[in-house]
Design an enzyme around this catalytic site. Structure first.
Site, mmCIF file in Angstrom:
data_model
loop_
_atom_site.group_PDB
_atom_site.id
_atom_site.type_symbol
_atom_site.label_atom_id
_atom_site.label_comp_id
_atom_site.label_asym_id
_atom_site.label_seq_id
_atom_site.Cartn_x
_atom_site.Cartn_y
_atom_site.Cartn_z
ATOM 1 N N ASP A 99 0.861 -1.170 0.000
ATOM 2 C CA ASP A 99 0.000 0.000 0.000
ATOM 3 C C ASP A 99 0.909 1.236 0.000
ATOM 4 O OD1 ASP A 99 -2.411 1.625 0.545
ATOM 5 O OD2 ASP A 99 -1.520 1.822 2.550
ATOM 6 N N ASP A 135 -0.266 5.178 0.766
ATOM 7 C CA ASP A 135 -0.581 6.178 1.788
ATOM 8 C C ASP A 135 -0.685 5.521 3.162
ATOM 9 O OD1 ASP A 135 -1.280 8.716 0.131
ATOM 10 O OD2 ASP A 135 -2.405 7.118 -0.837
ATOM 11 N N ASP A 154 -1.556 -0.652 6.040
ATOM 12 C CA ASP A 154 -1.824 -0.138 7.383
ATOM 13 C C ASP A 154 -3.299 -0.165 7.733
ATOM 14 O OD1 ASP A 154 -2.272 1.979 5.432
ATOM 15 O OD2 ASP A 154 -2.519 3.318 7.153
#
Length: 218
Positions: free
Chosen positions: A3, A5, A160
């Protein structure tokens, strides 16, 4: 598969600034970081619709265009790569094929990687619009497995948020959940996502866990 961001780069400052620019155009008060990040991860249309809806606001396509224009013109000014991420990526790129899979608009995702000087480390970057579906659909992970010529046992999804864990589970690969990103409230929600994951509190620990789980190919 990483991922972007909240995992590789802390882009929260750029995102919050762009959203509050949009809210100002609609005569709405600014939102704080937590309120904006609570809607991040599901694509720009979701983010704009949830944070800039107001009586008299421009239609969603127009708001999206203005958001993207403002973000493009200011991208990188209030964001930074997380400490330790650059050395982690350099270490892993020497042993594995690395990819980026983001629900951020594709051009913005590619531009962010270029701004951070990470382009050479990744075999491919996919953002929203470059694949038939967004995460948690596993299409991006499966395409990366195909390109690298490996099966799911040698794949991993790193992120996250709960949506990253769900993506890994859907693709049948390992999932690694980092604790330094846009974790609240998404990190807690990940506990309810089907599929197991390994937590990592630092990029150094993440690299060690990945190397332990997936030995490098000879």
């Amino acid at each position: 598969m990483f991922d972007l961001d909240g995992t590789l780069v802390d882009t929260s400052g750029d995102i919050v600034a762009a959203i509050n620019h949009m809210r100002g155009l609609a005569s709405l008060p600014p939102l704080d970081r937590a309120a904006v990040l609570a809607e991040v991860g599901f694509g720009a249309p979701h983010l704009i619709e949830r944070t800039t809806e107001a009586s008299g606001a421009a239609p969603l396509p127009e708001r999206l265009d203005e958001f993207r224009r403002h973000y493009r013109e200011h991208q990188g000014t209030a964001s930074a790569i997380y400490p330790g991420v650059r050395s982690m990526i350099d270490e892993l790129a020497a042993e594995f094929d690395l990819y980026v899979l983001s629900n951020k608009p594709h051009d913005a995702a590619v531009r962010e990687i270029e701004i951070r000087g990470l382009g050479a480390a990744f075999r491919r970057v996919w953002g929203a619009g470059s694949l038939p579906a967004l995460k948690p659909d596993p299409v991006g992970v499966r395409e990366a497995l195909r390109e690298s010529g490996v099966d799911a046992s040698r794949g991993a999804m790193v992120g996250d948020m709960a949506i990253d864990v769900a993506t890994g589970a859907a693709a049948g690969v390992r999932s690694f959940l980092v604790s330094w990103g846009f974790k609240s409230p998404r990190l807690e929600a990940a506990l309810a996502v089907p599929g197991s994951f390994t937590s990592a509190a630092s990029p150094e620990r993440l690299a060690a866990e990945i190397r332990r789980a997936i030995p490098a190919r000879s």
